[in-house]
Design an enzyme around this catalytic site. Structure first.
Site, short mmCIF file in Angstrom:
data_model
loop_
_atom_site.label_atom_id
_atom_site.label_comp_id
_atom_site.label_asym_id
_atom_site.label_seq_id
_atom_site.Cartn_x
_atom_site.Cartn_y
_atom_site.Cartn_z
N SER A 1 86.95 -16.32 62.32
CA SER A 1 86.32 -15.24 63.09
C SER A 1 86.78 -15.20 64.54
CB SER A 1 84.80 -15.43 63.12
OG SER A 1 84.27 -15.23 61.85
N ALA B 1 85.32 -20.53 63.16
CA ALA B 1 84.32 -20.62 64.22
C ALA B 1 83.12 -21.29 63.56
CB ALA B 1 83.95 -19.22 64.70
N ASN C 1 78.85 -21.89 69.11
CA ASN C 1 77.46 -21.91 69.57
C ASN C 1 76.84 -23.24 69.16
OD1 ASN C 1 77.80 -20.28 66.83
ND2 ASN C 1 75.90 -21.46 66.71
N HIS D 1 76.07 -12.69 65.59
CA HIS D 1 77.51 -12.71 65.30
C HIS D 1 78.30 -12.32 66.56
CE1 HIS D 1 81.16 -12.63 62.96
NE2 HIS D 1 81.38 -11.36 63.23
#
Ligand code: HPA
Length: 276
Positions: free
Chosen positions: A31, A114, A234, A246
């Site tokens: 991503s 990710a 994150n 997202h």
């Protein structure tokens, strides 16, 4: 359609467009990390939509195409966008692209994603040293594809030590503090609950995501050498006060992208001597 037939159809369709080009390293860009594919010496670009029977990538931040070309003379195939189990594909379809790249000639699979950080924070990079895949169904369930590997494959060293050493050396020479840890694949598409993240930490996971382990298992079954890097986007749920989105993941991936590109290109260039 039977999995082998579908795979063979995809293979014939892609091979016919490559004019004899044989990729040696397969890269899967996660991503927000796809931009690297725009910077290589390109030989061919094939949208997934051009390949009959091929699963389509439906996620924002995933382009959905193969880019064939060279990184510092190393012939590569890049998946600019992957297919996820949570998009509703069968596990067999989710990993079809990996088997396809193997059939096309790839010897090394370089996975990126990710991920949510359990041991690490946003913006850090984690070299994957092992994974936990127990929370998703095995991609090897079903009749064994004998052309790739054995019924009961060993998984004692999925992520290749020598490749990891090469990646660490590339990180060092580019000033990247590359952490190491265990990646856990959850099904997604929902982010985890705080209790799940606490459980995953207890089980030994350092990062959590929605891909990668199933791809690594299929590649391992097929005799590929595997390595992978998680870009921590994150803190996993419950480890910070903020609800996850997202968009936050995409923003963090955008920020990591420039250093990530340098690291991957340099590592792939240094894998030259590992190829036959
Ligand atoms: N959990 C699962 N997958 C993810 C996360 C997360 O926190 N961040 C990016 N991908």
């Amino acid at each position: 359609m039977e999995a082998t037939v579908k795979l063979n159809n995809c293979y014939e369709s892609v091979k016919g467009k490559l004019n004899g080009f044989v990729p040696k390293v397969a890269l899967v860009l996660g991503s927000g990390l796809g931009a690297l594919a725009d910077e290589i010496e390109t030989v061919a670009v094939i949208d997934y939509s051009e390949i009959e029977g091929f699963p389509q990538s439906t996620v924002q931040g995933h382009k959905g195409r193969f880019v064939f070309g060279k990184i510092d003379q190393v012939p590569v195939v890049i998946m600019q966008g992957r297919v996820h189990f949570y998009e509703g594909y069968s596990m067999q379809d989710t990993v079809l692209p990996i088997r396809l790249m193997r059939k096309l000639g790839a010897q090394i699979l370089f996975l990126t994603n990710a991920a949510g950080g359990i041991s690490f924070g946003a913006g850090e990079f984690m070299l994957i040293t092992d994974h936990i895949s127990t929370f998703v169904t095995s991609p090897l369930i079903g009749s064994n594809m004998e052309e790739f590997g054995v019924r009961f494959p060993d998984m004692s060293a999925i992520y290749d030590r020598k490749l990891n050493t090469i990646i660490q050396a590339a990180a060092k020479s580019n000033g990247v503090d590359l952490k190491e840890g265990i990646y856990l694949q959850a099904t997604g598409p929902n982010f985890e609950s705080p209790a799940e993240v606490r459980m995953f930490r207890t089980l030994g996971a350092d990062a959590v995501g929605m891909s990668t382990a199933c791809e690594a298992m299929v590649a391992n079954h097929a005799g590929m050498r595997i390595c992978g890097i998680s870009c921590i986007a994150n803190l996993a749920c419950g480890l910070s006060d903020n609800p996850l989105t997202h968009d936050e993941v995409m923003e963090a991936a955008d920020k990591s992208a420039p250093m990530f590109k340098v690291l991957i290109k340099s590592a792939v260039a240094n894998m030259k001597n590992e190829l036959c």
